[in-house]
Design an enzyme around this catalytic site. Structure first.
Site, PDB file in Angstrom:
ATOM      1  N   ASN A  77       0.829  -1.210   0.000  1.00 33.90           N
ATOM      2  CA  ASN A  77       0.000   0.000   0.000  1.00 33.90           C
ATOM      3  C   ASN A  77       0.861   1.255   0.000  1.00 33.90           C
ATOM      4  O   ASN A  77       0.609   2.215  -0.739  1.00 33.90           O
ATOM      5  CB  ASN A  77      -0.911   0.026   1.232  1.00 33.90           C
ATOM      6  CG  ASN A  77      -2.043  -0.973   1.156  1.00 33.90           C
ATOM      7  OD1 ASN A  77      -2.309  -1.556   0.103  1.00 33.90           O
ATOM      8  ND2 ASN A  77      -2.727  -1.174   2.272  1.00 33.90           N
ATOM      9  N   ARG A 118      -5.825   2.238 -13.097  1.00 30.88           N
ATOM     10  CA  ARG A 118      -4.412   2.373 -12.703  1.00 30.88           C
ATOM     11  C   ARG A 118      -3.780   1.024 -12.376  1.00 30.88           C
ATOM     12  O   ARG A 118      -4.334   0.217 -11.638  1.00 30.88           O
ATOM     13  CB  ARG A 118      -4.289   3.309 -11.501  1.00 30.88           C
ATOM     14  CG  ARG A 118      -2.846   3.551 -11.083  1.00 30.88           C
ATOM     15  CD  ARG A 118      -2.759   4.576  -9.983  1.00 30.88           C
ATOM     16  NE  ARG A 118      -2.987   5.918 -10.486  1.00 30.88           N
ATOM     17  CZ  ARG A 118      -3.751   6.824  -9.869  1.00 30.88           C
ATOM     18  NH1 ARG A 118      -4.375   6.509  -8.774  1.00 30.88           N
ATOM     19  NH2 ARG A 118      -3.884   8.035 -10.374  1.00 30.88           N
ATOM     20  N   HIS A 148     -16.046   3.725 -14.295  1.00 31.15           N
ATOM     21  CA  HIS A 148     -15.833   2.902 -13.113  1.00 31.15           C
ATOM     22  C   HIS A 148     -17.101   2.125 -12.748  1.00 31.15           C
ATOM     23  O   HIS A 148     -17.099   1.322 -11.823  1.00 31.15           O
ATOM     24  CB  HIS A 148     -15.408   3.814 -11.956  1.00 31.15           C
ATOM     25  CG  HIS A 148     -14.846   3.115 -10.765  1.00 31.15           C
ATOM     26  ND1 HIS A 148     -15.496   3.063  -9.552  1.00 31.15           N
ATOM     27  CD2 HIS A 148     -13.692   2.430 -10.583  1.00 31.15           C
ATOM     28  CE1 HIS A 148     -14.769   2.401  -8.683  1.00 31.15           C
ATOM     29  NE2 HIS A 148     -13.669   1.996  -9.278  1.00 31.15           N
ATOM     30  N   TYR A 161     -12.533  -9.326  -1.289  1.00 29.47           N
ATOM     31  CA  TYR A 161     -13.208  -8.033  -1.203  1.00 29.47           C
ATOM     32  C   TYR A 161     -14.683  -8.274  -0.868  1.00 29.47           C
ATOM     33  O   TYR A 161     -15.324  -9.123  -1.482  1.00 29.47           O
ATOM     34  CB  TYR A 161     -13.147  -7.290  -2.541  1.00 29.47           C
ATOM     35  CG  TYR A 161     -11.824  -6.664  -2.899  1.00 29.47           C
ATOM     36  CD1 TYR A 161     -10.609  -7.229  -2.510  1.00 29.47           C
ATOM     37  CD2 TYR A 161     -11.774  -5.502  -3.654  1.00 29.47           C
ATOM     38  CE1 TYR A 161      -9.407  -6.656  -2.855  1.00 29.47           C
ATOM     39  CE2 TYR A 161     -10.565  -4.918  -4.014  1.00 29.47           C
ATOM     40  CZ  TYR A 161      -9.386  -5.503  -3.616  1.00 29.47           C
ATOM     41  OH  TYR A 161      -8.190  -4.937  -3.965  1.00 29.47           O
ATOM     42  N   ARG A 208     -13.912   2.830   5.387  1.00 31.82           N
ATOM     43  CA  ARG A 208     -12.757   1.955   5.569  1.00 31.82           C
ATOM     44  C   ARG A 208     -11.445   2.721   5.591  1.00 31.82           C
ATOM     45  O   ARG A 208     -10.575   2.476   6.417  1.00 31.82           O
ATOM     46  CB  ARG A 208     -12.706   0.917   4.448  1.00 31.82           C
ATOM     47  CG  ARG A 208     -11.574  -0.101   4.597  1.00 31.82           C
ATOM     48  CD  ARG A 208     -11.307  -0.837   3.310  1.00 31.82           C
ATOM     49  NE  ARG A 208     -10.593  -0.022   2.342  1.00 31.82           N
ATOM     50  CZ  ARG A 208     -10.709  -0.151   1.023  1.00 31.82           C
ATOM     51  NH1 ARG A 208     -11.527  -1.042   0.519  1.00 31.82           N
ATOM     52  NH2 ARG A 208     -10.022   0.631   0.211  1.00 31.82           N
TER      53      ARG A 208
END
Length: 722
Positions: A66, A420, A450, A483, A579
């Protein structure tokens, strides 16, 4: 604690913060520092004794990955602004240069914390028979084994490079890892500096023969150092260090590109050669080596981080061993919804019976794949339309679309080239689809598409029926295993018409008119959210119950935050599950005293986006207005992307979202953090038996996948007020 008690608990006492005004920039938290705060929470899971040991190692790796991406994109962008003399402040009032200073200070602490956590975990791994060795711990037999391993599996891939006027300093790609060497020729003492770039294809941790049933590994750099005689015969090492670089990975694409695919291929090459934004180098590096590396990479001391420990913490993902299931999360198999089983796997029959919402990964993402595979093979299907933002390398969804196109069906695939780090993969997928005969479109140059939509048009009698899937996450079977996302299936004619209008908008640029159950960005979603918040304000002023529940990955859009502040001041009770990044400051007297924000970090990555408005009846309520979305509440999602916000009108699906999904998220204490007014987060105490929403969802099937008959048996966390 009874989970339902949380929903009835009073809002914590408001905090007096004199420096915060209702209109000044300090009413917002800084986006970048908020993101770093999220990554601290990720790292904290590596300290959590309730998490299995190897999963804790995985969390350290995720934290490092990350942070790498954060630097290659966000920090790189801020550096360009600062270098360009841009002093325009962010919403919170900080200039790019000021943000960079604060980021650097916090990121260096985070990097040190990663090493500290890893050192603790290393000792725990040793207690479990998993050892990371150094050269000094190797036996003669180990060295013999490692030499054979090196010559057969490593040596052929390596290219040692001298650093001198005849050998220019090589290009080190983004995340490139190198061993730098100070050498001396044995016959005459002549010095030599050299680099050994380490390809990503080589295992970072080399396995050694097991002893007493344990596992032993040697870091790759240690293997190289003990075999230098094969790489530089006639030389001995007098000093060495390892280093790793991160480069600017943002893309710039010409708006008037005639061939978008070629333009992106060119931009990807530019990314690989982007400027270095950060270099980590092992502590104690020879000064001459350190100096030449910095000079050749054109970096300053401010961009260098000395590491006393492991460089490339992200590589620890390779240490999560499948051979040790006792140190991993207990195995979990996603459910096939009972309604689908009742119809012998026929997705169209299951959807025809009633709208259905699946909660991934608890309900299998294979149902989404099956939906499209059945569409590809069904002779009654005449057309398929599909958005693809991210998907897997060997995507079964792309395969199904190709089969459908090859079978003569009309297939339209909207492939987003600007996803990305997935740009190259999406270029490959688009070409595969084109070869099969599908119509491939790329949408807008200035907007990313998206939205997550599949539309299947099926001939039934003398009618054409549109079966539609709206999702909150990507069409990616791999990430769908970890997820948490929602998949909404319907054959409602209005939602089918809405989906068709969205595809027409992206493919033909004509703004859709008369959307019935759908709002989209950049045209109407933001206004729909603001209008819904304003309605709750009006209910509060009328003395009626006024309440909002929301769940997103990020909340930083200033207009949305200000609307929440205004709602709080009017008496609307607001509970948000955010989150990651949150620019809103909760619990401030006179500003946000009726707002609570929490973050959940645990076994699964929270990814679904939900908005619930009490609609004059409070929450939970059967009369609430409920939406699912592909969009976070960020400027880019609401203003510069094509996104969907779907209103849910089916009663069972609404009850599932409000009374199960949102109620469980709000009730969770096992993996939750509560946000404070100063942008810090306080973790609930880690206790045995604490309520875990992830565990609850693994153990309890969702309402809409069971049908009315089974719904009565499902545990309810919160009961509707009317």
């Amino acid at each position: 604690m009874n989970p339902a008690d949380f929903l009835k608990s009073p809002t914590p006492p408001p905090v007096e913060v004199s420096a915060i005004s209702r209109t000044g920039p300090k009413r917002f938290c800084n986006r970048e520092l908020s993101w770093l705060g999220f990554n601290w929470r990720v790292l904290d899971e590596a300290r959590n004794p309730q998490v299995p040991l190897l999963e804790r190692v995985r969390f350290v790796s995720i934290s490092a990955t990350n942070l790498d991406e954060f630097y290659t994109v966000r920090v790189a962008g801020l550096r360009e602004l600062a270098k360009g003399g841009i002093t325009t402040p962010a919403a919170d009032g900080l200039t790019p240069a000021e943000q960079l200073l604060l980021i650097d200070r916090d990121a260096r602490k985070l990097l040190q914390a990663q090493q500290t956590v890893w050192n603790h975990l290393k000792h725990e791994l040793e207690d479990e028979g998993i050892h990371i060795l150094t050269r000094s711990k190797l036996t003669k037999r180990d060295k013999t084994h490692l030499q054979e391993y090196f010559l057969n599996k490593v040596f052929p891939v390596l290219t040692p490079l001298a650093i001198d006027p005849a050998h220019p300093f090589p290009f080190i790609p983004n995340t490139g890892f190198c061993l730098a060497l100070q050498l001396e020729r044995e016959k005459d003492g002549r010095p030599l500096q050299a680099l050994l770039p380490i390809p990503h294809q080589i295992k970072r941790f080399v396995p050694l023969p097991a002893k007493e049933g344990g596992h032993r590994f040697l870091p790759l750099e240690e293997l190289l150092l003990i075999n230098l005689n094969f790489l530089f015969p006639g030389y001995k090492a007098t000093g060495s260090c390892t280093f790793r670089v991160l480069r600017d990975s943002d893309l710039e694409v010409e708006e008037e590109a005639e061939d978008l695919v070629r333009e992106f291929e060119t931009a990807l090459k530019r990314r690989r050669r982007g400027e270095v934004v950060r270099m980590k180098i092992s502590s104690g590096a020879p000064e001459a080596l350190r100096s030449v590396i910095m000079d050749e990479l054109h970096i300053t001391e401010a961009q260098v981080i000395e590491v006393r420990g492991l460089i490339g913490v992200a590589d620890l993902k390779d240490m999560v061993l499948d051979e040790r299931p006792d140190l991993l999360w207990p195995s979990f198999t996603s459910r096939v919804p009972e309604r689908v089983q009742d119809h012998e796997g026929d997705m169209f029959a299951a959807i025809r019976q009633k709208d259905m919402l699946l909660h991934h990964p608890y309900e299998s993402f294979d149902m989404v794949v099956r939906f499209l595979q059945q569409a590809a093979h069904d002779p009654n299907v005449v057309a398929i339309k599909q958005t693809l933002y991210r998907t897997s390398k060997d995507s079964p969804i792309v395969s199904a679309l190709c089969e459908a196109a090859e079978d003569g069906k009309s297939v339209t695939a909207l492939v987003e080239l600007k996803a990305r780090f997935d740009e190259a993969a999406n270029i490959r997928q688009s070409r595969r689809l084109e070869r099969a005969g599908a119509h491939v479109i790329y949408g807008f140059i200035k907007y990313k598409t998206h939205a997550k939509i599949s539309a299947v048009v099926r001939r039934e009698g003398d009618q054409l029926v549109t079966y539609t899937h709206y999702g909150t996450g990507n069409y990616h079977p791999i990430t769908a295993k970890v997820y948490t996302d929602l998949s909404f299936f319907t054959c409602d004619a209005a939602l089918g018409r809405d989906a068709t209008k969205v595809f027409n908008y992206v493919g033909g640029y004509a703004e859709p008119e008369g959307l019935e159950n759908l709002s989209i960005s950049p045209l109407s979603m933001k206004n729909t959210l603001l209008d819904s918040i304003a309605r709750e304000v009006e209910f509060a002023r009328q003395g009626r119950p006024a309440e909002i529940w929301g769940k997103v990955n990020a909340l930083i859009e200033p207009d949305i935050i200000d609307a929440f502040y205004a709602a709080s001041q009017a008496g609307v009770k607001i509970n948000l599950v955010v989150r990651g990044i949150c620019g809103l400051r909760p619990g401030i007297k006179g500003l946000s005293e009726n707002i609570r924000v929490k973050s959940i970090v645990g076994r699964f990555l929270e990814h679904s986006r939900i908005a619930c408005f009490g609609n004059g009846h409070g929450l939970p309520s059967k009369k609430a207005k409920v939406f699912i979305s592909s969009a976070d509440w960020m400027g880019r999602n609401l203003n510069r992307r094509v996104e969907t916000l779907v209103e849910i009108k089916n009663d069972t699906v609404k009850e599932q979202i409000v009374n199960q999904i949102m109620a469980a998220n709000l009730a969770d204490t096992a993996q939750s953090w509560v946000m404070n007014a100063d942008n810090s987060f306080t973790r609930y105490p880690v206790e045995d038996g604490a309520f875990s929403c992830h565990r609850f969802f693994m153990e309890n099937p969702s309402l809409s996948g069971r049908g009315t008959a089974g719904a009565a048996d499902v545990p309810q966390l919160a009961h509707s007020k009317d």
